[in-house]
Design a protein around this motif. Structure first.
Motif, PDB file in Angstrom:
ATOM      1  N   MET A  87       0.829  -1.193   0.126  1.00 45.42           N
ATOM      2  CA  MET A  87      -0.059   0.108  -0.108  1.00 45.42           C
ATOM      3  C   MET A  87       0.868   1.326  -0.062  1.00 45.42           C
ATOM      4  N   LEU A  93      -4.090   1.108  -3.488  1.00 43.85           N
ATOM      5  CA  LEU A  93      -5.789   1.451  -3.279  1.00 43.85           C
ATOM      6  C   LEU A  93      -6.132   2.160  -4.279  1.00 43.85           C
ATOM      7  N   GLU A  94      -5.437   3.095  -4.902  1.00 47.28           N
ATOM      8  CA  GLU A  94      -5.687   3.932  -5.954  1.00 47.28           C
ATOM      9  C   GLU A  94      -5.663   3.413  -7.526  1.00 47.28           C
ATOM     10  N   GLN A 118      -6.580  -5.127   5.988  1.00 50.48           N
ATOM     11  CA  GLN A 118      -6.990  -4.445   5.022  1.00 50.48           C
ATOM     12  C   GLN A 118      -6.598  -4.910   3.752  1.00 50.48           C
ATOM     13  N   GLY A 122      -7.345  -2.177  -4.434  1.00 52.88           N
ATOM     14  CA  GLY A 122      -8.545  -1.551  -4.766  1.00 52.88           C
ATOM     15  C   GLY A 122      -9.683  -2.606  -5.532  1.00 52.88           C
TER      16      GLY A 122
END
Length: 181
Positions: A87, A93-94, A118, A122
């Protein structure tokens, strides 16, 4: 970030026959690289080796992946640490991400949920195996090695090492994006 896709390949504990009692399939390597969709450049190639918590590396798994229990004991990290590093390094995540077949998507999702971690990726996901079949007009899907051969591309590195397979998948994905109608 706009013109890149993260390409991921996972390796997990595996056995030749049934899963031994009190063991489970666990991710032991996250191979990842970045594909620049405009230039086709593949960079930021990394391997995150992960120590399994509820299983051990079988001889079959080592023969398939070249990953040994000793290697993971020495160089492996926790799954959570690997996810956090991904991450942070990739802003994962983007970005859209891709793998060859649904296995990696499902395995990552399952292990993250099971461990209450998590997911570092994404929801913008590309199944390269399906995309390749669609672009080629094939009714039957083929494995990564066969797809490379079909495209006259060499398999680079060691097959069933996440870092090398991610790189090879990125080559197929770039071809698909260039040839998509």
């Amino acid at each position: 970030m706009k013109n890149r896709i993260l390409v991921v390949d996972l390796e997990a504990t595996c056995w030749e026959n049934e899963i031994p009692k009190n063991q489970i399939n666990e991710i032991i390597e996250i191979g990842i690289c970045t594909l620049d969709v405009v230039t086709g450049e593949i960079k930021d190639k990394n391997s995150y080796l992960i120590k399994p918590v509820k299983s051990e590396i079988s001889l079959f798994c080592t023969k398939l992946t070249t990953i040994t229990q000793e290697l993971l004991d020495k160089e492996g990290m926790t799954f959570k640490d690997a996810c956090n590093r991904i991450m942070n390094k990739y802003n994962s995540l983007e970005c859209p991400w891709a793998s060859y077949g649904k296995y990696d998507f499902t395995m990552m999702d399952t292990q993250c949920k099971t461990m209450n971690i998590q997911n570092p990726f994404g929801n913008n996901y590309i199944n390269v195996k399906t995309l390749f079949s669609d672009v080629m007009g094939l009714t039957k899907r083929m494995g990564m090695e066969k797809a490379l051969s079909y495209l006259n591309m060499p398999l680079e590195g060691t097959h069933h090492r996440g870092v090398d397979d991610a790189y090879n998948i990125a080559k197929i994905l770039h071809w698909c994006l260039k040839n998509k109608k």
